[in-house]
Write a protein that holds these residues in place. Structure first.
Motif, PDB file in Angstrom:
ATOM      1  N   ILE A 123       0.725  -1.068  -0.283  1.00  9.45           N
ATOM      2  CA  ILE A 123       0.080   0.239  -0.198  1.00  9.45           C
ATOM      3  C   ILE A 123       0.507   0.752  -0.096  1.00  9.45           C
ATOM      4  CG2 ILE A 123      -1.754   1.288   1.179  1.00  9.45           C
ATOM      5  CD1 ILE A 123      -2.439  -1.510   2.607  1.00  9.45           C
ATOM      6  N   ASP A 124       0.898   1.846  -0.551  1.00 15.10           N
ATOM      7  CA  ASP A 124       1.546   3.021  -1.483  1.00 15.10           C
ATOM      8  C   ASP A 124       0.881   4.394  -0.410  1.00 15.10           C
ATOM      9  OD1 ASP A 124       2.950   5.251  -1.427  1.00 15.10           O
ATOM     10  OD2 ASP A 124       2.546   5.218  -3.790  1.00 15.10           O
ATOM     11  N   VAL A 125       1.916   4.307   0.569  1.00 17.56           N
ATOM     12  CA  VAL A 125       1.384   5.972   1.359  1.00 17.56           C
ATOM     13  C   VAL A 125       2.646   7.440   1.812  1.00 17.56           C
ATOM     14  CG1 VAL A 125       0.619   3.728   2.877  1.00 17.56           C
ATOM     15  CG2 VAL A 125       2.828   4.673   3.386  1.00 17.56           C
ATOM     16  N   SER A 126       3.216   6.923   0.870  1.00 16.00           N
ATOM     17  CA  SER A 126       4.520   7.543   0.616  1.00 16.00           C
ATOM     18  C   SER A 126       3.519   9.205   0.683  1.00 16.00           C
ATOM     19  CB  SER A 126       4.844   8.006  -0.963  1.00 16.00           C
ATOM     20  OG  SER A 126       4.587   7.859  -1.773  1.00 16.00           O
ATOM     21  N   SER A 127       1.981   9.639   0.391  1.00 16.60           N
ATOM     22  CA  SER A 127       2.113  11.108   0.164  1.00 16.60           C
ATOM     23  C   SER A 127       1.048  11.325   1.925  1.00 16.60           C
ATOM     24  CB  SER A 127       0.298  10.923  -0.326  1.00 16.60           C
ATOM     25  OG  SER A 127      -0.770   9.964  -0.233  1.00 16.60           O
ATOM     26  N   LYS A 128       1.388  10.754   2.289  1.00 17.14           N
ATOM     27  CA  LYS A 128       1.153  10.862   3.970  1.00 17.14           C
ATOM     28  C   LYS A 128       2.522  10.970   4.742  1.00 17.14           C
ATOM     29  CE  LYS A 128      -3.686  10.157   3.257  1.00 17.14           C
ATOM     30  NZ  LYS A 128      -4.675  11.884   3.472  1.00 17.14           N
ATOM     31  N   ILE A 129       3.180  10.720   4.261  1.00 14.07           N
ATOM     32  CA  ILE A 129       4.712  11.031   4.595  1.00 14.07           C
ATOM     33  C   ILE A 129       5.540  12.439   3.782  1.00 14.07           C
ATOM     34  CG2 ILE A 129       6.731  10.236   5.752  1.00 14.07           C
ATOM     35  CD1 ILE A 129       5.055   7.554   5.592  1.00 14.07           C
ATOM     36  N   THR A 130       5.455  13.347   4.378  1.00 15.99           N
ATOM     37  CA  THR A 130       5.953  14.343   3.489  1.00 15.99           C
ATOM     38  C   THR A 130       7.081  14.628   4.347  1.00 15.99           C
ATOM     39  OG1 THR A 130       4.380  15.577   4.663  1.00 15.99           O
ATOM     40  CG2 THR A 130       3.633  14.702   3.000  1.00 15.99           C
ATOM     41  N   GLY A 131       7.922  14.418   5.487  1.00 16.95           N
ATOM     42  CA  GLY A 131       9.100  14.962   5.688  1.00 16.95           C
ATOM     43  C   GLY A 131       9.361  14.439   7.016  1.00 16.95           C
ATOM     44  N   PRO A 132      10.382  15.595   7.275  1.00 17.97           N
ATOM     45  CA  PRO A 132      10.760  14.535   8.757  1.00 17.97           C
ATOM     46  C   PRO A 132       9.846  15.234   9.684  1.00 17.97           C
ATOM     47  CG  PRO A 132      11.999  16.701   8.568  1.00 17.97           C
ATOM     48  CD  PRO A 132      11.161  16.315   7.243  1.00 17.97           C
ATOM     49  N   GLY A 133       9.520  14.455  10.936  1.00 14.65           N
ATOM     50  CA  GLY A 133       8.250  14.752  11.888  1.00 14.65           C
ATOM     51  C   GLY A 133       7.816  13.406  12.559  1.00 14.65           C
ATOM     52  N   ILE A 144       3.534  20.014   6.090  1.00 18.06           N
ATOM     53  CA  ILE A 144       4.418  19.852   6.205  1.00 18.06           C
ATOM     54  C   ILE A 144       5.624  20.257   6.881  1.00 18.06           C
ATOM     55  CG2 ILE A 144       6.413  18.827   4.749  1.00 18.06           C
ATOM     56  CD1 ILE A 144       5.059  18.960   2.317  1.00 18.06           C
ATOM     57  N   GLY A 145       5.535  19.497   8.321  1.00 25.58           N
ATOM     58  CA  GLY A 145       6.359  20.485   8.892  1.00 25.58           C
ATOM     59  C   GLY A 145       5.957  21.778   9.626  1.00 25.58           C
ATOM     60  N   GLY A 146       4.846  22.003  10.044  1.00 22.16           N
ATOM     61  CA  GLY A 146       4.380  23.446   9.872  1.00 22.16           C
ATOM     62  C   GLY A 146       4.150  24.480   8.903  1.00 22.16           C
ATOM     63  N   SER A 147       4.520  24.331   7.861  1.00 22.48           N
ATOM     64  CA  SER A 147       4.635  24.875   6.148  1.00 22.48           C
ATOM     65  C   SER A 147       3.784  23.834   5.386  1.00 22.48           C
ATOM     66  CB  SER A 147       6.433  25.301   6.034  1.00 22.48           C
ATOM     67  OG  SER A 147       6.653  25.856   6.777  1.00 22.48           O
ATOM     68  N   PRO A 148       3.221  24.959   4.531  1.00 20.89           N
ATOM     69  CA  PRO A 148       2.173  24.579   3.750  1.00 20.89           C
ATOM     70  C   PRO A 148       2.844  23.507   2.571  1.00 20.89           C
ATOM     71  CG  PRO A 148       2.464  27.193   3.161  1.00 20.89           C
ATOM     72  CD  PRO A 148       3.614  26.682   4.465  1.00 20.89           C
ATOM     73  N   GLY A 149       2.104  22.862   2.502  1.00 20.06           N
ATOM     74  CA  GLY A 149       3.246  21.216   1.375  1.00 20.06           C
ATOM     75  C   GLY A 149       2.598  21.765   0.204  1.00 20.06           C
ATOM     76  N   SER A 150       2.260  21.232  -1.453  1.00 22.75           N
ATOM     77  CA  SER A 150       2.048  21.572  -2.236  1.00 22.75           C
ATOM     78  C   SER A 150       0.660  22.018  -2.411  1.00 22.75           C
ATOM     79  CB  SER A 150       1.625  19.890  -3.381  1.00 22.75           C
ATOM     80  OG  SER A 150       3.090  19.343  -3.234  1.00 22.75           O
ATOM     81  N   TRP A 151       0.302  23.409  -3.012  1.00 20.48           N
ATOM     82  CA  TRP A 151      -0.879  23.744  -3.342  1.00 20.48           C
ATOM     83  C   TRP A 151      -1.941  23.547  -4.515  1.00 20.48           C
ATOM     84  CZ3 TRP A 151      -2.391  27.482   0.015  1.00 20.48           C
ATOM     85  CH2 TRP A 151      -1.184  27.855   0.527  1.00 20.48           C
ATOM     86  N   SER A 152      -2.490  23.674  -4.112  1.00 21.38           N
ATOM     87  CA  SER A 152      -4.172  23.770  -4.957  1.00 21.38           C
ATOM     88  C   SER A 152      -4.034  24.555  -6.304  1.00 21.38           C
ATOM     89  CB  SER A 152      -4.722  22.997  -4.619  1.00 21.38           C
ATOM     90  OG  SER A 152      -5.772  24.511  -4.160  1.00 21.38           O
ATOM     91  N   ASN A 153      -4.925  23.784  -7.358  1.00 20.28           N
ATOM     92  CA  ASN A 153      -4.850  24.885  -8.371  1.00 20.28           C
ATOM     93  C   ASN A 153      -5.478  26.543  -7.778  1.00 20.28           C
ATOM     94  OD1 ASN A 153      -3.350  23.625  -9.838  1.00 20.28           O
ATOM     95  ND2 ASN A 153      -5.139  23.190 -11.021  1.00 20.28           N
ATOM     96  N   PHE A 156     -10.744  19.763   3.724  1.00 21.56           N
ATOM     97  CA  PHE A 156      -9.232  19.122   4.474  1.00 21.56           C
ATOM     98  C   PHE A 156      -7.738  18.848   3.886  1.00 21.56           C
ATOM     99  CE2 PHE A 156     -13.142  17.263   5.631  1.00 21.56           C
ATOM    100  CZ  PHE A 156     -14.051  16.812   4.781  1.00 21.56           C
ATOM    101  N   ASN A 157      -7.784  20.534   3.814  1.00 19.05           N
ATOM    102  CA  ASN A 157      -5.775  20.563   4.019  1.00 19.05           C
ATOM    103  C   ASN A 157      -6.453  21.786   5.132  1.00 19.05           C
ATOM    104  OD1 ASN A 157      -4.859  19.018   1.643  1.00 19.05           O
ATOM    105  ND2 ASN A 157      -5.958  20.144   0.340  1.00 19.05           N
ATOM    106  N   GLN A 158      -4.629  21.752   6.016  1.00 28.88           N
ATOM    107  CA  GLN A 158      -4.517  23.068   6.681  1.00 28.88           C
ATOM    108  C   GLN A 158      -4.331  24.426   5.944  1.00 28.88           C
ATOM    109  OE1 GLN A 158      -2.579  21.026   9.645  1.00 28.88           O
ATOM    110  NE2 GLN A 158      -1.769  22.883  10.588  1.00 28.88           N
ATOM    111  N   TRP A 159      -3.753  24.774   5.027  1.00 27.88           N
ATOM    112  CA  TRP A 159      -3.306  26.146   4.640  1.00 27.88           C
ATOM    113  C   TRP A 159      -4.103  26.705   3.576  1.00 27.88           C
ATOM    114  CZ3 TRP A 159       0.898  28.240   7.432  1.00 27.88           C
ATOM    115  CH2 TRP A 159       1.477  27.532   8.139  1.00 27.88           C
ATOM    116  N   LEU A 160      -4.448  28.065   3.203  1.00 23.52           N
ATOM    117  CA  LEU A 160      -4.986  28.446   3.550  1.00 23.52           C
ATOM    118  C   LEU A 160      -4.855  29.609   2.432  1.00 23.52           C
ATOM    119  CD1 LEU A 160      -8.821  29.041   1.869  1.00 23.52           C
ATOM    120  CD2 LEU A 160      -8.756  30.213   4.250  1.00 23.52           C
ATOM    121  N   GLN A 161      -5.145  30.271   1.539  1.00 25.65           N
ATOM    122  CA  GLN A 161      -4.032  31.002   0.406  1.00 25.65           C
ATOM    123  C   GLN A 161      -5.242  32.029  -0.420  1.00 25.65           C
ATOM    124  OE1 GLN A 161      -0.050  30.599  -1.619  1.00 25.65           O
ATOM    125  NE2 GLN A 161      -0.263  31.968  -0.673  1.00 25.65           N
TER     126      GLN A 161
END
Length: 912
Positions: A373-383, A849-858, A883-888
């Protein structure tokens, strides 16, 4: 005789028979009717009870959808689906038991001006985006053939929601993550944000001096020395990261071999399943078991979780393997699903965010293995992350029990522990120079950067040659690989005022320096130029002041004193030994007394010259001519001829005068005497102000405030005015709670010139006028003199109109957890334009991702990706951004070149 004969009759007559049959039929019909009616009544009651249950279930499902996200409550008719383990709207009404049709309808709710809910068809009704009306209708054919209908309605609101609000942008750009409420991420340089509470289009450039900001938001605008080592991306000029050392890790106790630790058990829902380790029966050996109790009509979830730490900066792969089974399944559940999650926080998982699902299960299942099961999208960096294995049951209406097992649950990850960065200092520079006219000086150079222990160095160009500051001047720089002909931003800023202005052009080149372990990012460069205006103090009528206290003449404003010439202590007295005394040209040692006295130039005179005292008073002592400090050496004739002595008739002696210096009535004559000082008494405090404001019709910002003064131990303080209200003055109050600390001054509220200069960049420019008031303050003995006051200003607004287009991107706002942005609205002022002026917005979201935004949506608008929100009264935001944490947000202002729209507030409602 009459005889009677009796016959023995057996059976009934025909008439009796007919009558009996009729009576039986009558009673039988009545009895059957009663039985049929009783049966029909019971059946209809059961039908209605089921219909009522389905209506209530539908309304509860609506509440469930609302708890997930407000924007999922889309208007129209819907069915319901829970195959994923939670309620969702489907595209068509539900057909239940091949008989009951259930339709769920979502409609807008409207209110009147008083806030009361009214029918939307009533005049004056306004749609309330924070309220929805839900109606559930169930229809079914009754046993009688009649179509029966049951309905329930409810109003839902966003009462649990929060708001992201911005009403001030005057702090400027360069703030990637929301911190200061008056700043934002970036703009295109075509907006004016300096007025608190407003964003407008910038005035079209008139070619004058101003401030140019480079935001690094368009890679095409820059030249890079090496594309493999430096890039312009995401609003930064930054070093390109290479891969660091490889590393890997995994979760532990996959087989539950002897204990549960570090797995822990949790639950949620309306009943309490239990979780424990079973010592046998696994695949093989021990396993983790979840037991759901014997009950009905409830929802329950149970899960095992463990935390694991990821040290990799870059994730190469992350996979999950697990075995599962259902050992007890006593009755068909409304929904029975197993899940796996990888979350960034502990506790009950959020359905819909799983990495694996078993799908709905309808019976017992033996051990089943799932791998890769590929879970790499959920593990985005150290933590720290949390692996969760979950069982979820929606119980049927009849009592049931269930048991679930998990075994061999293992998550493996691999990646690279950090990154490496180039160490040869690659460079970036704008392709085109900043060009201005009417420049008096380049006035400022500032950087916004994240250096992480690295550094950034700079060269400047006039459009033809690259220069660096070598400590004494701007000299042509070596631009080759490995050059060190460059400067820190602070060095450039300290010396930029002397950078050549002949071409009216300027460019910078930035060299990003890393030791290999630091990511160096350049976020923003700002270069300002200035034009100067000097108040020269050569025309008294240009200023308002008290002429008895201040004099304006010959280019000075100075305190008026009661001046006089007075004696000063004998400087020779400070020398206490003969060698030091006689080493001074105007001092002589007096033997016997052992003192050093002023001798002036008497020793250069002859005996006859000395005796006449014509040079300011000397006396003859033997063959030497000495200073006249000892008047007693004179007779009456010689005493009377010396200005520093007087003859005392009563005593018949010659003595020193009270103060010979007071005979000098002008400063030049007084200070020409070795023992005299021109002195005076001055006002302790007096003020002077410019009578009329200086008009700067194209001003964008003020850049400098500089004084030239002779203070003699006193001080000069200032207030400024924009001439908005007569005699209203402002000062910089560093303790003010206001965003812009330029506030109305009271008595005693003023600043040093250095404080004015440090904060004048945000002094209001709304009237394009500026005045100063100077307070000359001393102790009464100090002749304070103000020689010049200079104002520097930058130009950006042309009276011909405004830029036709401009955009701004907000800082990234942290909603605190995975949330659903629901509604966007804003406050605007739109002038009459041709074509029409407008304001439109877009929003986007990103995971954490570790307190910063990950990849932004369109970027999203009212109708999806790539569109815009155009209704300031409010619009629903697409559920694609949930269901994302960062908004702009991104706002665009469109004008006609003559007028400008005005943005005053942006408000985004979200459901955490």
């Amino acid at each position: 005789m009459i005889k009677l004969f009796y016959h023995n009759r057996k059976g009934f007559s025909l008439v009796e028979l007919i009558l009996a049959i009729a009576l039986f039929g009558l009673f039988a019909t009545a009895l059957i009717g009663l039985l049929v009616n009783s049966y029909g009544s019971d059946f209809q009651a059961e039908e209605r009870e089921k219909a009522n249950l389905y209506v209530q279930e539908g309304l509860e499902a609506v509440w469930s959808v609302r708890r997930q996200a407000w924007n999922l409550l889309t208007n129209g008719d819907h069915g319901l689906d829970k195959s994923s383990g939670y309620w969702q709207f489907s595209g068509s009404p539900d057909l239940l038991e091949e008989k009951y049709t259930r339709t769920l309808t979502i409609n807008d709710a409207c209110r009147n001006s008083g806030g009361d809910i009214i029918d939307c068809s009533v005049g004056g009704a306004l749609v309330d985006l924070h309220t929805k009306k839900a109606t559930v209708v169930v229809t079914y054919p009754a046993i009688t053939g009649i179509i029966n209908r049951l309905a329930l309605s409810a109003y839902l609101t966003t009462w649990q929601s929060k708001d992201f609000i911005q009403t001030d942008w005057s702090g400027g750009g360069g703030q990637t993550i929301w911190s200061s409420a008056n700043r934002y991420s970036s703009d295109d340089g075509n907006l004016n944000v300096l007025n608190v509470g407003q964003v407008t289009l910038a005035g079209s450039s008139g070619g004058g001096c101003g401030s140019k900001i480079w935001y690094f938001d368009n890679a095409d605008d820059y030249t890079l020395s090496d594309l493999a080592k430096i890039e312009v991306a995401n609003g930064f000029a930054q070093l390109v990261a290479g891969l660091g050392p490889s590393t890997s890790g995994a979760s532990v106790n996959a087989g539950f071999t002897s204990r549960l630790t570090p797995w822990t058990f949790g639950r949620w829902g309306t009943t309490n399943p239990s979780g424990a380790r079973a010592s046998s029966g696994g695949n093989p050996g021990g396993y983790a078991k979840i037991t759901f109790p014997y009950t009905r009509n409830v929802v329950a979830g149970g899960y095992f979780q463990q935390s694991f730490t990821v040290s990799a900066q870059t994730i190469a792969s992350a996979t999950l393997n697990l075995d599962w089974r259902i050992s007890q399944y006593s009755r068909l559940a409304d929904s029975f699903i197993l899940y796996a999650f990888v979350d960034t926080a502990p506790g009950a998982p959020t359905l819909g965010q799983e990495v694996w699902s078993s799908g709905n299960q309808t019976g017992a299942v033996p051990w089943t293995r799932v791998t890769g099961i590929d879970v790499s999208s959920k593990i985005t960096g150290p933590g720290t992350y949390y692996l969760k294995i979950v069982a979820y049951v929606d119980y049927p209406s009849s009592n049931a029990r269930y048991t679930v097992g998990f075994d061999n649950v293992l998550l493996n990850w691999s990646g690279y522990s950090g990154a490496s960065y180039p160490t040869d200092r690659p460079s970036v520079n704008p392709t085109l120079p900043y060009s201005v006219s009417e420049i008096d000086a380049w006035s400022a150079f500032t950087e916004v950067a994240t250096k992480n222990g690295g550094e950034i160095y700079y060269q400047l160009s006039d459009g033809a040659i690259w220069y660096w500051w070598n400590g004494s001047g701007w000299f042509p720089a070596n631009t080759g690989l490995g050059t060190t002909d460059y400067n820190l931003a602070s060095e450039v800023n300290a010396n930029i005022a002397s950078f050549p202005i002949t071409s009216g052009q300027i460019l910078f080149k930035a060299f990003l320096a890393s030791s290999g372990s630091q990511q160096v990012q350049l976020d923003e460069i700002k270069i300002s130029c200035a034009q100067y205006y000097d108040w020269p103090f050569d025309t008294p009528s240009d200023y308002t002041y008290n002429p008895t206290e201040i004099d304006v003449a010959d280019g000075f404003a100075q305190l008026v004193g009661d001046s006089f010439c007075t004696g000063i202590p004998d400087a020779c007295d400070t020398f206490s030994d003969q060698a030091s005394c006689e080493g001074q040209s105007d001092c002589a040692w007096t033997a016997g007394i052992g003192s050093c006295q002023n001798n002036g130039s008497c020793s250069a005179l002859s005996r006859n010259q000395c005796s006449t005292c014509s040079t300011g008073g000397c006396y003859r002592s033997g063959n030497r001519c000495r200073g006249t400090l000892n008047c007693s050496a004179y007779d009456q004739t010689s005493c009377s001829s010396c200005s520093q002595c007087r003859w005392v008739i009563s005593g018949g002696s010659c003595s020193g005068s009270s103060d010979a210096c007071d005979t000098f009535s002008d400063q030049a004559s007084c200070e020409g005497q070795i023992s005299c000082l021109w002195s005076g008494l001055y006002p302790v405090s007096s003020s002077i102000q410019s009578t009329s404001p200086y008009n700067t019709p194209n001003v964008w910002e003020y850049t400098a405030f500089v004084e030239n003064a002779t203070k003699n131990g006193g001080e000069i303080y200032y207030q400024l005015s924009i001439n908005d209200v007569p005699d209203r003055w402002y000062w910089w109050d560093s303790s003010s709670s206001q965003v812009n600390k330029w506030v109305i001054a009271g008595s005693g509220n003023y600043n040093l010139a250095s404080e004015i200069n440090a904060n004048i960049a945000i002094f209001p420019t709304s009237t394009s006028q500026i005045m100063f008031r100077a307070f000359l303050i001393g102790d009464g003995t100090q002749p304070i003199q103000l020689n010049n006051v200079r104002i520097g200003w930058g130009e950006s607004v042309d009276s011909s109109g405004y830029a036709p287009f401009g955009y701004l991107i907000s800082s990234a706002f942290n909603m605190g957890e995975a949330a659903a942005p629901s509604i966007i609205k804003w406050t605007e002022v739109i002038p009459a334009c041709s074509p029409a002026c407008s304001i439109k917005l877009q929003v986007r979201t990103a995971p954490d991702i570790g307190g910063s935004p990950g990849s932004w949506s369109n970027w999203y608008g009212a109708t999806g990706s790539g569109t815009y929100f155009t209704n300031p009264a409010g619009s629903l935001i697409s559920s694609d951004l949930n269901f994302n944490q960062w908004l702009q947000y991104r706002v665009e202002l469109n004008g006609d070149g003559i007028a400008t729209p005005i943005l005053e507030e942006v408000k985004i409602n979200y459901l955490p």
